[in-house]
Enzyme design. Structure first.
Site, PDB file in Angstrom:
ATOM      1  N   CYS A  17       0.866  -1.176   0.000  1.00  0.00           N
ATOM      2  CA  CYS A  17       0.000   0.000   0.000  1.00  0.00           C
ATOM      3  C   CYS A  17       0.905   1.229   0.000  1.00  0.00           C
ATOM      4  CB  CYS A  17      -0.897  -0.041   1.239  1.00  0.00           C
ATOM      5  SG  CYS A  17      -2.367   0.972   1.112  1.00  0.00           S
ATOM      6  N   CYS A  89      -3.890  -0.603  -3.124  1.00  0.00           N
ATOM      7  CA  CYS A  89      -4.333   0.752  -3.469  1.00  0.00           C
ATOM      8  C   CYS A  89      -3.715   1.126  -4.811  1.00  0.00           C
ATOM      9  CB  CYS A  89      -3.970   1.762  -2.380  1.00  0.00           C
ATOM     10  SG  CYS A  89      -2.232   2.204  -2.287  1.00  0.00           S
ATOM     11  N   CYS A  96       4.805   0.596  -7.854  1.00  0.00           N
ATOM     12  CA  CYS A  96       5.392  -0.615  -7.297  1.00  0.00           C
ATOM     13  C   CYS A  96       6.891  -0.643  -7.594  1.00  0.00           C
ATOM     14  CB  CYS A  96       4.702  -1.841  -7.898  1.00  0.00           C
ATOM     15  SG  CYS A  96       5.164  -3.385  -7.117  1.00  0.00           S
TER      16      CYS A  96
END
Length: 150
Positions: A17, A89, A96
């Site tokens: 997240c 999210c 990422c």
């Protein structure tokens, strides 16, 4: 002749997240609760915002203690051979870290309880937002996570 069962290797699953304070922490807690025998669950963030006290309280209300978990950066897990990364999210999905792309990656977005709580008309409505998201994460982890494992 006795056949030895091969010891089962747990799958390493990361819940990612933005701040690793709420949704990813809840997901880690549920994964340990439901699948601790087959999954080594981790959570981390693109940033660290500390543990959300309301997330801790709402999970405790549901019978899962996440108070010993800590908010950490995804980079701190760079040496863990991850099998699956689940972004919870949109911001984490879009940002990422590249070292995480070696693992199978799945995005399952959940609403942000702190943001919903800020917009709530009452404390009850704010806590209901946390409970709703907590329960959505619970259902996903319990019912769908095993099918996503590589």
């Amino acid at each position: 002749m006795h056949l030895r069962k091969k010891p089962m290797t747990k799958k390493n699953v990361l819940f990612l997240c933005t701040g690793n304070s709420c949704r990813s922490q809840m997901a880690e807690g549920w994964a340990k609760h439901f699948h601790g025998d087959t999954i080594e669950a981790y959570s981390a963030g693109i940033e660290t915002h500390g543990m959300n006290p309301h997330a801790i309280a709402m999970m405790k209300e549901a019978g899962v203690d996440i108070s010993s978990q800590s908010s950490k950066l995804a980079d701190s897990l760079s040496k863990v051979p991850l099998d699956l990364v689940i972004t919870v999210c949109g911001h984490a999905d879009e940002n990422c870290p590249s070292f995480l792309t070696k693992a199978k990656r799945v995005h399952v977005g959940f609403d942000d309880p702190p943001r919903l709580a800020k917009e709530a008309a009452s404390e009850k409505e704010a806590f209901d937002a946390y409970r709703r998201v907590r329960d959505e994460i619970r259902d996903f982890i319990r019912d769908r996570l095993p099918d996503l494992l590589p």
